[in-house]
Design an enzyme around this catalytic site. Structure first.
Site, PDB file in Angstrom:
ATOM      1  N   ILE A  13       0.840  -1.210   0.000  1.00  0.00           N
ATOM      2  CA  ILE A  13       0.000   0.000   0.000  1.00  0.00           C
ATOM      3  C   ILE A  13       0.872   1.255   0.000  1.00  0.00           C
ATOM      4  O   ILE A  13       0.570   2.240  -0.683  1.00  0.00           O
ATOM      5  CB  ILE A  13      -0.965   0.005   1.204  1.00  0.00           C
ATOM      6  CG1 ILE A  13      -1.762  -1.307   1.236  1.00  0.00           C
ATOM      7  CG2 ILE A  13      -1.913   1.188   1.135  1.00  0.00           C
ATOM      8  CD1 ILE A  13      -2.652  -1.470   2.455  1.00  0.00           C
ATOM      9  N   THR A 101       7.683  -4.553  15.479  1.00  0.00           N
ATOM     10  CA  THR A 101       7.509  -3.518  14.444  1.00  0.00           C
ATOM     11  C   THR A 101       6.240  -2.701  14.663  1.00  0.00           C
ATOM     12  O   THR A 101       6.258  -1.475  14.635  1.00  0.00           O
ATOM     13  CB  THR A 101       7.464  -4.171  13.044  1.00  0.00           C
ATOM     14  OG1 THR A 101       8.732  -4.766  12.796  1.00  0.00           O
ATOM     15  CG2 THR A 101       7.171  -3.149  11.952  1.00  0.00           C
ATOM     16  N   THR A 134      -6.134  -0.655  10.369  1.00  0.00           N
ATOM     17  CA  THR A 134      -6.949  -1.660   9.692  1.00  0.00           C
ATOM     18  C   THR A 134      -8.315  -1.818  10.354  1.00  0.00           C
ATOM     19  O   THR A 134      -8.471  -1.488  11.535  1.00  0.00           O
ATOM     20  CB  THR A 134      -6.202  -3.025   9.733  1.00  0.00           C
ATOM     21  OG1 THR A 134      -7.099  -4.076   9.458  1.00  0.00           O
ATOM     22  CG2 THR A 134      -5.598  -3.298  11.109  1.00  0.00           C
ATOM     23  N   ASP A 135      -9.261  -2.363   9.621  1.00  0.00           N
ATOM     24  CA  ASP A 135     -10.577  -2.663  10.223  1.00  0.00           C
ATOM     25  C   ASP A 135     -10.495  -3.868  11.154  1.00  0.00           C
ATOM     26  O   ASP A 135     -11.414  -4.113  11.942  1.00  0.00           O
ATOM     27  CB  ASP A 135     -11.642  -2.902   9.135  1.00  0.00           C
ATOM     28  CG  ASP A 135     -11.321  -4.055   8.183  1.00  0.00           C
ATOM     29  OD1 ASP A 135     -10.227  -4.658   8.289  1.00  0.00           O
ATOM     30  OD2 ASP A 135     -12.162  -4.361   7.317  1.00  0.00           O
ATOM     31  N   GLU A 136      -9.370  -4.620  11.070  1.00  0.00           N
ATOM     32  CA  GLU A 136      -9.279  -5.859  11.863  1.00  0.00           C
ATOM     33  C   GLU A 136      -9.222  -5.583  13.357  1.00  0.00           C
ATOM     34  O   GLU A 136      -9.476  -6.472  14.168  1.00  0.00           O
ATOM     35  CB  GLU A 136      -8.080  -6.699  11.386  1.00  0.00           C
ATOM     36  CG  GLU A 136      -8.165  -6.992   9.902  1.00  0.00           C
ATOM     37  CD  GLU A 136      -7.242  -8.082   9.392  1.00  0.00           C
ATOM     38  OE1 GLU A 136      -6.820  -8.939  10.181  1.00  0.00           O
ATOM     39  OE2 GLU A 136      -6.948  -8.063   8.182  1.00  0.00           O
ATOM     40  N   TYR A 160      -1.705 -10.092  14.891  1.00  0.00           N
ATOM     41  CA  TYR A 160      -1.584  -8.943  13.974  1.00  0.00           C
ATOM     42  C   TYR A 160      -2.529  -7.824  14.395  1.00  0.00           C
ATOM     43  O   TYR A 160      -2.113  -6.685  14.619  1.00  0.00           O
ATOM     44  CB  TYR A 160      -1.882  -9.375  12.527  1.00  0.00           C
ATOM     45  CG  TYR A 160      -2.160  -8.201  11.601  1.00  0.00           C
ATOM     46  CD1 TYR A 160      -1.171  -7.266  11.298  1.00  0.00           C
ATOM     47  CD2 TYR A 160      -3.433  -8.018  11.030  1.00  0.00           C
ATOM     48  CE1 TYR A 160      -1.433  -6.179  10.469  1.00  0.00           C
ATOM     49  CE2 TYR A 160      -3.702  -6.938  10.202  1.00  0.00           C
ATOM     50  CZ  TYR A 160      -2.697  -6.022   9.929  1.00  0.00           C
ATOM     51  OH  TYR A 160      -2.965  -4.936   9.105  1.00  0.00           O
ATOM     52  N   SER A 163      -1.685  -6.173  17.649  1.00  0.00           N
ATOM     53  CA  SER A 163      -0.527  -5.259  17.589  1.00  0.00           C
ATOM     54  C   SER A 163      -0.925  -3.941  16.915  1.00  0.00           C
ATOM     55  O   SER A 163      -0.469  -2.868  17.312  1.00  0.00           O
ATOM     56  CB  SER A 163       0.661  -5.916  16.866  1.00  0.00           C
ATOM     57  OG  SER A 163       0.363  -6.131  15.502  1.00  0.00           O
TER      58      SER A 163
HETATM   59  P1  NAD Z   1       3.259  -4.855   3.441  1.00  0.00           P
HETATM   60  O1  NAD Z   1       3.575  -6.002   4.342  1.00  0.00           O
HETATM   61  O2  NAD Z   1       3.056  -5.096   1.999  1.00  0.00           O
HETATM   62  O3  NAD Z   1       4.401  -3.741   3.567  1.00  0.00           O
HETATM   63  C1  NAD Z   1       4.965  -3.371   4.790  1.00  0.00           C
HETATM   64  C2  NAD Z   1       6.205  -2.534   4.499  1.00  0.00           C
HETATM   65  O4  NAD Z   1       6.770  -2.121   5.747  1.00  0.00           O
HETATM   66  C3  NAD Z   1       7.296  -3.303   3.758  1.00  0.00           C
HETATM   67  O5  NAD Z   1       7.836  -2.496   2.729  1.00  0.00           O
HETATM   68  C4  NAD Z   1       8.336  -3.582   4.824  1.00  0.00           C
HETATM   69  O6  NAD Z   1       9.654  -3.675   4.311  1.00  0.00           O
HETATM   70  C5  NAD Z   1       8.169  -2.356   5.711  1.00  0.00           C
HETATM   71  N1  NAD Z   1       8.635  -2.597   7.082  1.00  0.00           N
HETATM   72  C6  NAD Z   1       8.339  -3.657   7.874  1.00  0.00           C
HETATM   73  N2  NAD Z   1       8.971  -3.531   9.051  1.00  0.00           N
HETATM   74  C7  NAD Z   1       9.649  -2.361   9.017  1.00  0.00           C
HETATM   75  C8  NAD Z   1      10.480  -1.657   9.941  1.00  0.00           C
HETATM   76  N3  NAD Z   1      10.732  -2.167  11.158  1.00  0.00           N
HETATM   77  N4  NAD Z   1      11.016  -0.481   9.569  1.00  0.00           N
HETATM   78  C9  NAD Z   1      10.764   0.042   8.340  1.00  0.00           C
HETATM   79  N5  NAD Z   1       9.999  -0.571   7.430  1.00  0.00           N
HETATM   80  C10 NAD Z   1       9.448  -1.762   7.756  1.00  0.00           C
HETATM   81  O7  NAD Z   1       1.995  -4.165   4.110  1.00  0.00           O
HETATM   82  P2  NAD Z   1       0.762  -3.436   3.414  1.00  0.00           P
HETATM   83  O8  NAD Z   1      -0.250  -4.445   3.046  1.00  0.00           O
HETATM   84  O9  NAD Z   1       1.283  -2.492   2.396  1.00  0.00           O
HETATM   85  O10 NAD Z   1       0.186  -2.620   4.656  1.00  0.00           O
HETATM   86  C11 NAD Z   1       0.646  -1.295   4.932  1.00  0.00           C
HETATM   87  C12 NAD Z   1      -0.084  -0.769   6.158  1.00  0.00           C
HETATM   88  O11 NAD Z   1      -1.486  -0.757   5.913  1.00  0.00           O
HETATM   89  C13 NAD Z   1       0.119  -1.655   7.400  1.00  0.00           C
HETATM   90  O12 NAD Z   1       0.250  -0.798   8.515  1.00  0.00           O
HETATM   91  C14 NAD Z   1      -1.164  -2.465   7.494  1.00  0.00           C
HETATM   92  O13 NAD Z   1      -1.457  -2.789   8.837  1.00  0.00           O
HETATM   93  C15 NAD Z   1      -2.173  -1.480   6.929  1.00  0.00           C
HETATM   94  N6  NAD Z   1      -3.356  -2.076   6.278  1.00  0.00           N
HETATM   95  C16 NAD Z   1      -3.209  -3.055   5.336  1.00  0.00           C
HETATM   96  C17 NAD Z   1      -4.340  -3.560   4.682  1.00  0.00           C
HETATM   97  C18 NAD Z   1      -4.214  -4.598   3.595  1.00  0.00           C
HETATM   98  O14 NAD Z   1      -5.232  -5.050   3.076  1.00  0.00           O
HETATM   99  N7  NAD Z   1      -3.019  -4.975   3.171  1.00  0.00           N
HETATM  100  C19 NAD Z   1      -5.612  -3.083   5.023  1.00  0.00           C
HETATM  101  C20 NAD Z   1      -5.722  -2.083   6.009  1.00  0.00           C
HETATM  102  C21 NAD Z   1      -4.577  -1.582   6.625  1.00  0.00           C
HETATM  103  P1  TYD Z   2      -5.579 -12.336   3.640  1.00  0.00           P
HETATM  104  O1  TYD Z   2      -5.350 -11.895   2.234  1.00  0.00           O
HETATM  105  O2  TYD Z   2      -4.484 -13.056   4.356  1.00  0.00           O
HETATM  106  O3  TYD Z   2      -6.091 -11.072   4.458  1.00  0.00           O
HETATM  107  P2  TYD Z   2      -6.707 -10.976   5.969  1.00  0.00           P
HETATM  108  O4  TYD Z   2      -6.445 -12.232   6.695  1.00  0.00           O
HETATM  109  O5  TYD Z   2      -5.942  -9.812   6.549  1.00  0.00           O
HETATM  110  O6  TYD Z   2      -8.162 -10.669   5.791  1.00  0.00           O
HETATM  111  O7  TYD Z   2      -6.838 -13.308   3.651  1.00  0.00           O
HETATM  112  C1  TYD Z   2      -8.096 -12.883   3.172  1.00  0.00           C
HETATM  113  C2  TYD Z   2      -9.082 -13.980   3.486  1.00  0.00           C
HETATM  114  O8  TYD Z   2      -8.756 -15.145   2.716  1.00  0.00           O
HETATM  115  C3  TYD Z   2      -9.032 -14.435   4.944  1.00  0.00           C
HETATM  116  O9  TYD Z   2     -10.354 -14.750   5.360  1.00  0.00           O
HETATM  117  C4  TYD Z   2      -8.190 -15.692   4.914  1.00  0.00           C
HETATM  118  C5  TYD Z   2      -8.507 -16.280   3.549  1.00  0.00           C
HETATM  119  N1  TYD Z   2      -7.429 -17.041   2.893  1.00  0.00           N
HETATM  120  C6  TYD Z   2      -7.683 -18.314   2.389  1.00  0.00           C
HETATM  121  O10 TYD Z   2      -8.816 -18.852   2.498  1.00  0.00           O
HETATM  122  N2  TYD Z   2      -6.671 -18.969   1.768  1.00  0.00           N
HETATM  123  C7  TYD Z   2      -5.427 -18.447   1.653  1.00  0.00           C
HETATM  124  O11 TYD Z   2      -4.512 -19.108   1.088  1.00  0.00           O
HETATM  125  C8  TYD Z   2      -5.181 -17.121   2.168  1.00  0.00           C
HETATM  126  C9  TYD Z   2      -3.814 -16.493   2.059  1.00  0.00           C
HETATM  127  C10 TYD Z   2      -6.217 -16.466   2.778  1.00  0.00           C
END
Ligand code: NAD
Ligand code: TYD
Length: 366
Positions: A13, A101, A134-136, A160, A163
């Protein structure tokens, strides 16, 4: 003109946010601070790497002194905090990195921001610490529960989400106690380009192309509210421009899907792409679609994730009403773009999956 520090800007993101911001606000300066963990990939920033107003810094958010130095040297006024460990399954098998982290890292950033912006000889009045959450953190919903609002009590269920919840509380406390200008956004599941293929949507796309099983946890009826990643960047943009200090804003797509349905939808889309583009069968000869077989047969029900949240759904009324937020991408257009992106960027996902870009990082930063 803003000077942004984007933590985690080489992740999924964060990188999309950097692309969005640099295109929209070309006069702004962006510094990305990223530790380049397995989830961070400098290639995600390829197009912006050489722009004059962009700087990449390899480092850890837990290093408070280093963060302070960046804030001072680059005269940062806006910190957008994405850096995190983000995969629920990894948090179940190894929670330590998530505590370090997500909690300690956020705490370190808050301390650095307070020291530089509030405690120095010159107070930086116009500053913002935006925390991406996150919404989680709200826990899980039954099928009939109303969607999460900003007033829903926190009830995180995985290491997760716990945290992230802890970090949200620290951010709130730094505003309430010390007057740090903070905002927090709580977003639903994102999808789109640069999504690491351990998460459901990219995993399904890439597994279909390799003729690998599509693992469905439990009964596959768990529901997630999917948002195209650029719409998340847009939501954060609105919060940064007009969000009220000390407030949380929900960002979501109003787009709930059961996991099994989304997997079937993606299978169909990939099959259609193989029909439209016959070259795909040559590039991905193992794919069932290459030999005109049904991709659904790859669906494999596996053991459920421990503590698996049943349903997430975001009520973004506050963000809609106060900030005029509305996602721009429909699920139809967003998922089609995403499938297309993975078909066009095989080199990217192959390299993140086999870890070869990590060798490149080691060379660059040794
Ligand atoms: P991601 O795992 O793809 O990326 C995380 C990034 O943080 C990576 O580039 C990693 O190298 C960097 N990082 C990790 N530890 C670090 C540290 N100690 N110092 C500096 N950099 C560090 O995650 P994402 O999916 O892009 O999520 C980004 C943010 O958005 C997170 O805070 C996550 O909780 C939040 N978020 C994610 C989602 C989703 O659907 N992916 C939804 C809602 C909120
Ligand atoms: P994920 O992409 O890991 O996001 P989150 O757990 O943060 O919502 O998973 C999305 C949904 O898909 C979650 O309900 C777990 C499920 N899932 C599977 O059923 N199979 C898989 O291999 C993965 C990675 C996730």
């Amino acid at each position: 003109m803003k000077k942004l520090l984007v933590t985690g800007g080489a992740g999924f993101i964060g990188a999309n946010f950097v692309h969005y911001w640099m295109e929209k606000y070309q006069a702004d300066k962006i510094v990305v601070l990223d530790a380049l963990t397995y989830a961070g990939n400098i290639a995600n920033l390829d197009n912006v790497k050489y722009e004059g107003n962009f700087t990449f810094v390899h480092g850890d958010i837990c290093d408070q002194a280093f963060v302070e130095k960046i804030l001072v040297e680059h005269k940062i006024d806006t910190l957008v905090h994405f850096a995190a460990e983000s995969h629920v399954d990894r948090s179940i098998t190894g929670p330590d990195a998530f505590i370090e982290t997500n909690i300690m890292g956020t705490y370190s950033l808050l301390k650095a921001a307070k020291k530089v912006w509030l405690d120095g000889d010159t107070v930086v009045e116009e500053h913002r610490f935006h925390h991406v959450s996150t919404d989680e953190v709200y826990g899980t919903l039954s099928p009939t529960d109303p969607a999460f609002t900003e007033d829903t009590a926190y009830a995180p269920n995985s290491p997760y989400s716990a945290s992230k919840a802890a970090s949200d509380h620290l951010v709130r406390a730094y505003h309430h106690t010390y007057g740090l200008n903070v905002t927090t956004s709580n977003c639903s599941n994102n999808y789109g380009p640069f999504h690491f293929p351990e998460k459901l949507i990219p995993l399904v796309i890439t597994n279909i192309l390799h003729d690998k099983a599509l693992p469905i946890y439990g009964d596959g009826q768990q529901i997630r509210d999917w948002l195209y990643v650029e719409d998340h960047a847009y939501g954060i943009d609105l919060v940064l421009q007009n969000g009220r200090i000390g407030e949380n804003y929900n960002i979501g797509g109003n787009n709930e899907w059961a996991n099994i349905d989304i997997v079937k939808r993606i299978s169909k889309l990939v099959e259609q792409e193989f029909v439209k583009n016959t070259g795909l069968a040559t590039r991905f000869p193992l794919a069932k679609a290459a030999i005109e077989q049904n991709t659904d047969s790859l669906i494999t029900y596996v053991k459920d994730r421990p503590g698996h949240d049943r349903r997430y759904a975001i009520d973004a009324t506050k963000t809609n009403n106060e900030l005029g937020y509305m996602p721009k991408e429909s699920f139809d257009t967003g998922i089609a773009k995403t499938v297309q992106w993975y078909l066009n960027n095989e080199a990217w996902w192959q390299s993140v999956m086999d870890g070869s870009y990590q060798n490149w990082i080691a060379e660059q930063y040794s």
